[in-house]
Design a protein around this motif. Structure first.
Motif, mmCIF file in Angstrom:
data_model
loop_
_atom_site.group_PDB
_atom_site.id
_atom_site.type_symbol
_atom_site.label_atom_id
_atom_site.label_comp_id
_atom_site.label_asym_id
_atom_site.label_seq_id
_atom_site.Cartn_x
_atom_site.Cartn_y
_atom_site.Cartn_z
ATOM 1 N N THR A 294 0.832 -1.197 0.000
ATOM 2 C CA THR A 294 0.000 0.000 0.000
ATOM 3 C C THR A 294 0.872 1.254 0.000
ATOM 4 O O THR A 294 2.096 1.170 0.124
ATOM 5 N N GLY A 295 0.216 2.371 -0.095
ATOM 6 C CA GLY A 295 0.923 3.641 -0.032
ATOM 7 C C GLY A 295 1.673 3.825 1.274
ATOM 8 O O GLY A 295 2.666 4.560 1.330
ATOM 9 N N ASP A 296 1.224 3.160 2.335
ATOM 10 C CA ASP A 296 1.896 3.257 3.631
ATOM 11 C C ASP A 296 3.212 2.484 3.668
ATOM 12 O O ASP A 296 4.020 2.680 4.569
ATOM 13 N N ASP A 297 3.426 1.598 2.700
ATOM 14 C CA ASP A 297 4.599 0.727 2.700
ATOM 15 C C ASP A 297 5.784 1.263 1.901
ATOM 16 O O ASP A 297 6.842 0.629 1.894
ATOM 17 N N VAL A 298 5.606 2.378 1.221
ATOM 18 C CA VAL A 298 6.660 2.894 0.345
ATOM 19 C C VAL A 298 6.958 4.357 0.650
ATOM 20 O O VAL A 298 6.132 5.068 1.199
ATOM 21 N N LYS B 93 8.196 6.454 -1.923
ATOM 22 C CA LYS B 93 7.879 7.216 -3.131
ATOM 23 C C LYS B 93 6.566 6.717 -3.718
ATOM 24 O O LYS B 93 6.432 5.546 -4.049
ATOM 25 N N PRO B 94 5.588 7.606 -3.866
ATOM 26 C CA PRO B 94 4.287 7.187 -4.411
ATOM 27 C C PRO B 94 4.336 6.949 -5.919
ATOM 28 O O PRO B 94 5.327 7.265 -6.580
ATOM 29 N N LYS B 95 3.262 6.384 -6.445
ATOM 30 C CA LYS B 95 3.119 6.227 -7.890
ATOM 31 C C LYS B 95 3.325 7.594 -8.544
ATOM 32 O O LYS B 95 2.889 8.590 -7.980
ATOM 33 N N PRO B 96 3.977 7.664 -9.667
ATOM 34 C CA PRO B 96 4.369 6.597 -10.573
ATOM 35 C C PRO B 96 5.752 6.004 -10.327
ATOM 36 O O PRO B 96 6.282 5.327 -11.193
ATOM 37 N N SER B 97 6.339 6.211 -9.149
ATOM 38 C CA SER B 97 7.592 5.519 -8.828
ATOM 39 C C SER B 97 7.320 4.015 -8.842
ATOM 40 O O SER B 97 6.291 3.565 -8.340
ATOM 41 N N TYR C 296 1.293 -6.531 -14.794
ATOM 42 C CA TYR C 296 0.678 -5.532 -13.909
ATOM 43 C C TYR C 296 -0.643 -5.120 -14.533
ATOM 44 O O TYR C 296 -0.685 -4.678 -15.688
ATOM 45 N N VAL C 297 -1.729 -5.285 -13.792
ATOM 46 C CA VAL C 297 -3.060 -4.891 -14.251
ATOM 47 C C VAL C 297 -3.432 -3.637 -13.486
ATOM 48 O O VAL C 297 -3.404 -3.620 -12.257
ATOM 49 N N GLY C 298 -3.758 -2.577 -14.217
ATOM 50 C CA GLY C 298 -4.075 -1.313 -13.559
ATOM 51 C C GLY C 298 -5.136 -0.528 -14.287
ATOM 52 O O GLY C 298 -5.465 -0.817 -15.436
ATOM 53 N N ASP C 299 -5.651 0.491 -13.603
ATOM 54 C CA ASP C 299 -6.744 1.271 -14.175
ATOM 55 C C ASP C 299 -6.416 2.753 -14.343
ATOM 56 O O ASP C 299 -7.307 3.556 -14.597
ATOM 57 N N ALA C 300 -5.160 3.104 -14.213
ATOM 58 C CA ALA C 300 -4.795 4.514 -14.325
ATOM 59 C C ALA C 300 -3.484 4.673 -15.089
ATOM 60 O O ALA C 300 -2.675 3.744 -15.156
ATOM 61 N N ARG C 301 -3.288 5.837 -15.638
ATOM 62 C CA ARG C 301 -2.056 6.126 -16.382
ATOM 63 C C ARG C 301 -0.823 5.895 -15.497
ATOM 64 O O ARG C 301 0.206 5.410 -15.965
ATOM 65 N N ALA C 302 -0.915 6.247 -14.207
ATOM 66 C CA ALA C 302 0.210 6.033 -13.288
ATOM 67 C C ALA C 302 0.571 4.557 -13.197
ATOM 68 O O ALA C 302 1.744 4.210 -13.073
#
Length: 119
Positions: A39-43, A45-49, A69-75
């Motif tokens: 999750t965001g709490d584990d890193v 640097k946030p996406k798009p890193s 990697y399956v995703g729903d956003a440009r990031a």
């Protein structure tokens, strides 16, 4: 019902907070679908890193050239591109249902399994 976890190593990478993600996984009843999640709490640097994707692949023991990697956003696409991981887009309120970004996109999300199982 097909159990993708029986055939694939599945992880979840999200920028959401661990508290919210755990709550949502429990609420939707899909917690057992994923072997690990980052999750965001584990890193730091946030996406798009690609830090979160690298951490996920390490936890799963999957090399980048064997991952999707399956995703729903440009990031999400950018993370996969930088990490040299294949990418499949899914339509969502974040992405719309068409893509001119140069990557495959499926709609609805339920078609992801059909794409994965193509031989």
């Amino acid at each position: 019902m097909l159990q993708p976890r029986n055939r694939f190593a599945l992880g979840l990478v999200t920028s959401g907070s661990k508290t919210r993600v755990v709550r949502d996984l429990i609420k939707t009843g899909i917690t057992e679908c994923f072997q690990v999640f980052v999750t965001g709490d584990d890193v730091r640097k946030p996406k798009p890193s690609p830090e979160s994707l690298h951490a996920e692949l390490e936890k799963l023991g999957v090399p980048s050239n064997e991952a999707l990697y399956v995703g729903d956003a440009r990031a999400d696409y950018e993370i996969a591109r930088v990490a040299d991981v294949a990418f499949l887009g899914v339509a969502s309120k974040f992405s719309g249902s068409t893509s001119d970004d140069g990557y495959q996109r499926v709609d609805p999300t339920s078609n992801v399994i059909k794409v994965l199982l193509r031989e």
